[in-house]
Design an enzyme around this catalytic site. Structure first.
Site, short mmCIF file in Angstrom:
data_model
loop_
_atom_site.label_atom_id
_atom_site.label_comp_id
_atom_site.label_asym_id
_atom_site.label_seq_id
_atom_site.Cartn_x
_atom_site.Cartn_y
_atom_site.Cartn_z
N SER A 29 0.83 -1.21 0.00
CA SER A 29 0.00 0.00 0.00
C SER A 29 0.87 1.26 0.00
O SER A 29 0.63 2.20 -0.75
CB SER A 29 -0.90 0.03 1.24
OG SER A 29 -1.85 -0.98 1.20
N ARG A 128 -12.34 -7.69 -12.50
CA ARG A 128 -12.67 -7.05 -11.21
C ARG A 128 -13.48 -5.77 -11.42
O ARG A 128 -13.23 -5.02 -12.34
CB ARG A 128 -11.39 -6.77 -10.41
CG ARG A 128 -10.69 -8.07 -10.07
CD ARG A 128 -9.35 -7.87 -9.40
NE ARG A 128 -9.49 -7.33 -8.05
CZ ARG A 128 -8.47 -7.06 -7.26
NH1 ARG A 128 -7.24 -7.26 -7.68
NH2 ARG A 128 -8.66 -6.57 -6.05
N GLN A 175 -9.52 1.75 -1.17
CA GLN A 175 -9.23 2.13 -2.55
C GLN A 175 -10.22 3.19 -3.04
O GLN A 175 -9.84 4.15 -3.71
CB GLN A 175 -9.27 0.91 -3.46
CG GLN A 175 -8.14 -0.07 -3.17
CD GLN A 175 -8.20 -1.32 -4.03
OE1 GLN A 175 -9.16 -1.54 -4.76
NE2 GLN A 175 -7.19 -2.16 -3.92
N ASP A 326 -6.94 -8.99 3.62
CA ASP A 326 -6.02 -9.81 2.81
C ASP A 326 -5.47 -11.00 3.58
O ASP A 326 -4.81 -11.87 3.00
CB ASP A 326 -4.85 -8.95 2.31
CG ASP A 326 -5.27 -8.02 1.18
OD1 ASP A 326 -6.22 -8.37 0.45
OD2 ASP A 326 -4.66 -6.95 1.04
N ARG A 402 -2.04 -14.72 -2.85
CA ARG A 402 -2.27 -15.02 -1.43
C ARG A 402 -2.80 -16.44 -1.23
O ARG A 402 -2.52 -17.08 -0.22
CB ARG A 402 -3.19 -13.98 -0.81
CG ARG A 402 -2.58 -12.58 -0.88
CD ARG A 402 -3.16 -11.61 0.11
NE ARG A 402 -2.86 -10.24 -0.29
CZ ARG A 402 -1.70 -9.63 -0.08
NH1 ARG A 402 -0.71 -10.27 0.53
NH2 ARG A 402 -1.51 -8.39 -0.49
#
EC number: 2.5.1.19
Length: 450
Positions: A29, A128, A175, A326, A402
């Site tokens: 980030s 997305r 975001q 996350d 991930r």
């Protein structure tokens, strides 16, 4: 990079104690924002500890395409920014690869400029939804040409002069908040974001650090009002990026699960909006010692000493989701080895990550003998503390870094090995993972499994 590279399956096997000291790559980030704000500020910005994964590099390339000068000097990145309000129309589409953060934040940054900017990404990013960022931009006067469902590829056509808006963020999304604040940088007057549920606040902290006229007020109900006055000057800064807590999660959980482990992780970002996983693991009985807590560049940083621990199941409060969104995949792995039941709820955001991350975790757990139940926005995991009967499966990663790292961690403690169908995309967020983990004693290797 596109994910057309041939897949590289990898397998993790039950390991002896993990020991040693590691330094985690820089926070993703903060790395994205360092390139963006440095590229926009007047004068020179110097960044050390930057995460050099593909996602962040794509953000740097986008800033270069709009006029910023970026070069590497030894361990540091030196950026000469264009000055706020002075970005140039890029000659070609900006390619963000797999980077949702880079793409969405940049849409906010450039949307209010009187120019045309096109955005493209890989197959995963093109699925997305971008509407959550595009809707407030439309209110500010930005025109959008997009693929069906507000997906990429898309083009933003900025207004002659943008309208400042007051925007209430409809979901917990840093975001969306950030995109509106960045759009406000090039908009006359005051742009306001109302945030009912606090999310990671790096944008606010870093914009203030770069000299933006930005204020945050929290009302008695915990609702945050963030105001930015546009068209001010940003000044280049020196930034040392702390280690990414989302990447820290993988060696941290591995050390908790592998018997006899004792691992120290240096220079981890401990921003309270990002520490939900550590808090949850401590509630489960994890031995995590926070050492040398300090402030660096306005952010909380510390070293973590982690020792193997017997974990017990917990109910994770849904309001904690934004501070660990996350980390749920790797928390689910910890839960698979905990005594009793772990319930995770409020996970709707996981459905729209790099993959439908909730479904991907549930399928991976089932393939490896874990007793779990997937709800519409919840996951319940019933653990096996000794790892008996767990493992032996191959996990479909769906191009999601991930998912790949979480299940490789699982294989280090399960009775049978765990294979992931691809490990190439780990490079998007944690390029050192495949070398760093074996350095601690983890048995992870590329496999020929097909």
């Amino acid at each position: 990079m596109s994910h057309s590279a041939p897949p590289k399956p990898a397998t993790a096997r039950r390991s002896e104690a993990l020991t040693g000291e590691i330094r985690i790559p820089g926070d993703k980030s903060i790395s994205h924002r360092s390139f963006m704000f440095g590229g926009l500020a007047s004068g020179e910005t110097r960044i050390t500890g930057l995460l050099e994964g593909e996602d962040v590099i794509n953000t740097g390339r986008a800033m270069q395409a709009m006029g910023a000068k970026i070069r590497k000097d030894g361990d540091a990145w030196i950026i000469n920014g264009v000055g706020n309000g002075c970005l140039l129309q890029p000659e070609a589409a900006l390619d963000f690869g797999n980077a949702g953060t880079g793409a969405r934040l940049t849409m906010g940054l450039v949307g209010t400029y009187d120019m045309r900017t096109s955005f493209i990404g890989d197959a995963s990013l093109s699925k997305r939804p971008m509407g959550r960022v595009l809707n407030p931009l439309r209110e500010m006067g930005v025109q959008v040409e997009a693929a069906e469902g507000d997906r990429m590829p898309l083009t933003l056509i900025g207004p002659k002069t943008a309208n400042p808006i007051t925007y209430r963020v409809p979901m917990a999304s840093a975001q969306v908040k950030s995109a509106v604040l960045l759009a406000g940088l090039n908009t006359p007057g005051v742009t306001t974001v109302i945030e009912p549920v606090m999310t990671r606040d790096h944008t606010e902290k870093m914009l203030q650090g770069f000299g933006a006229d930005l204020s945050v007020e929290t009302d008695k109900d915990g609702v945050r009002h963030i105001r930015i006055t546009g068209q001010g000057k940003l000044i280049g800064q020196t930034i040392d990026v702390p280690g990414d807590p989302s990447s820290t999660a993988f060696p941290l959980v591995a050390a908790l699960l592998v018997e006899g482990s004792d691992v120290t992780i240096r220079n981890v970002l401990m921003n309270p909006t990002r520490t939900g996983l550590i808090l949850t693991l401590q509630e489960m009985g994890a031995d995590i010692e926070v050492l040398n807590a300090r402030l660096a560049g306005g952010e909380d940083v510390a070293d973590l000493r982690v020792k193997a621990s017997k974990l017990k199941g917990v109910v994770v409060p849904p309001e904690r989701a934004p501070s660990m969104i996350d980390e749920y995949p790797v928390l689910a792995i910890a839960a698979a080895f905990a005594e009793g039941e772990t319930v995770m709820d409020g996970l709707d955001e996981l459905r729209v990550k790099e993959s439908d991350r909730l479904a991907a975790v549930a399928r991976g757990l089932e393939a490896n003998g874990v007793d779990c139940t997937e709800g519409e926005m919840s996951l319940t995991v019933r653990g096996r503390p000794d790892g008996k009967g767990l493992g032996g499966g191959t996990v479909a990663t769906h191009l999601d870094h991930r998912i790949a790292m979480s299940f490789l961690v699982m294989g280090l403690a399960s009775e049978k090995p765990v294979t992931v169908d691809d490990s190439t995309m780990i490079a998007t967020s944690f390029p050192e993972f495949m070398d760093m983990m074996p350095g601690l004693g983890a048995k992870i290797e590329l496999s020929d499994a097909r």
